[in-house]
Design an enzyme around this catalytic site. Structure first.
Site, PDB file in Angstrom:
ATOM      1  N   PRO A 157      32.746  17.131 -39.630  1.00  0.00           N
ATOM      2  CA  PRO A 157      33.115  15.811 -40.150  1.00  0.00           C
ATOM      3  C   PRO A 157      34.305  15.729 -41.105  1.00  0.00           C
ATOM      4  O   PRO A 157      34.180  15.316 -42.260  1.00  0.00           O
ATOM      5  CB  PRO A 157      31.832  15.356 -40.836  1.00  0.00           C
ATOM      6  CG  PRO A 157      31.213  16.627 -41.313  1.00  0.00           C
ATOM      7  CD  PRO A 157      31.516  17.639 -40.231  1.00  0.00           C
ATOM      8  N   CYS A 158      35.482  16.036 -40.606  1.00  0.00           N
ATOM      9  CA  CYS A 158      36.678  15.890 -41.434  1.00  0.00           C
ATOM     10  C   CYS A 158      36.974  14.419 -41.728  1.00  0.00           C
ATOM     11  O   CYS A 158      37.688  14.104 -42.683  1.00  0.00           O
ATOM     12  CB  CYS A 158      37.877  16.578 -40.795  1.00  0.00           C
ATOM     13  SG  CYS A 158      38.275  16.020 -39.144  1.00  0.00           S
ATOM     14  N   HIS A 159      36.386  13.519 -40.943  1.00  0.00           N
ATOM     15  CA  HIS A 159      36.585  12.091 -41.192  1.00  0.00           C
ATOM     16  C   HIS A 159      35.951  11.654 -42.519  1.00  0.00           C
ATOM     17  O   HIS A 159      36.292  10.604 -43.044  1.00  0.00           O
ATOM     18  CB  HIS A 159      36.032  11.244 -40.036  1.00  0.00           C
ATOM     19  CG  HIS A 159      34.576  11.438 -39.766  1.00  0.00           C
ATOM     20  ND1 HIS A 159      34.104  12.460 -38.962  1.00  0.00           N
ATOM     21  CD2 HIS A 159      33.485  10.759 -40.190  1.00  0.00           C
ATOM     22  CE1 HIS A 159      32.788  12.395 -38.897  1.00  0.00           C
ATOM     23  NE2 HIS A 159      32.389  11.361 -39.634  1.00  0.00           N
TER      24      HIS A 159
END
Length: 169
Positions: A134-136
Site C-alpha cells: 500500500p504505497c497509496h
C-alpha cells in the site's frame, strides 16, 4: 524460473499481474501494474499467460475493491529491489488499512531522515506491487496527496475506498 502473467479487471481498469512460477506450481507475485502506470511492467517474450495461477490474488483484489478485505495475504517474489527498497517496502506493508503516514514517517522508520526522505520517496515510487503493497497510503506531511505511479486520481480512489482522508493539492 518461468515468468507467468494474467490480466485482471478492477475498478481502476485492467491490472497486469506477473510472477515467478516456483517448483510445485506456486506463483510468487513480482509485479502488479495499473493501466497507464509510470514504469509499468510489460509482457515480454517468453512469459506465459496463466490466469489460473493468479486466482488467489485476483480473489483478494476483488474482495478488497468490494470493501471486504483490509489486508492482502500474497507471496512476494524474492530478490526484487535493493536492500534499502525492501526495508521501505516492508514499512509500507505495515501501514494499516484506512490509515495514512507521511514520507517523513516512513523515512524515520527505516532510519533515513533529513535528505533521506527523497530516497524514501524514490523507493516508494519503485514499488512493483501497487495496491497490494500500500504505497497509496503515504502522503505529504501536510496531508496532501503526493506522487503515485498509477496517478493521483487512482491514489485518491484507493484512499477513498479505504475511508482515509487526504487533501489533494
Amino acid at each position: 524460473m518461468t515468468t507467468v502473467y494474467a490480466k485482471v479487471g478492477s475498478p481502476l481498469g485492467e491490472l497486469l499481474l506477473a510472477g515467478e512460477e516456483r517448483p510445485g506450481g506456486e506463483v510468487a507475485l513480482a509485479s502488479l501494474s495499473l493501466p497507464g502506470q509510470k514504469g509499468a511492467a510489460v509482457v515480454r517474450d517468453g512469459w506465459r499467460q496463466a490466469p489460473g495461477a493468479f486466482t488467489p490474488v485476483a480473489e483478494q483484489l476483488a474482495a478488497y475493491f468490494e470493501g471486504r478485505l483490509t489486508r492482502f495475504d500474497v507471496v512476494y517474489a524474492d530478490g526484487v529491489g535493493t536492500e534499502f527498497q525492501r526495508r521501505v517496502w516492508g514499512a509500507l506493508d505495515a501501514i494499516p488499512y484506512g490509515e495514512t503516514v507521511s514520507y517523513g514517517q516512513i523515512a524515520a522508520q527505516v532510519g533515513s531522515t533529513g535528505a533521506g526522505v527523497r530516497a524514501v520517496g524514490t523507493a516508494i515510487g519503485r514499488n512493483p506491487l501497487l495496491v497490494v503493497r500500500p504505497c497509496h497510503r503515504v502522503i505529504g506531511a501536510d496531508g496532501a496527496l503526493r506522487g503515485y505511479a498509477g496517478g493521483l486520481e487512482c491514489k485518491e480512489r484507493l484512499l477513498g475506498l479505504e475511508g482515509a482522508l487526504a487533501v489533494r493539492r
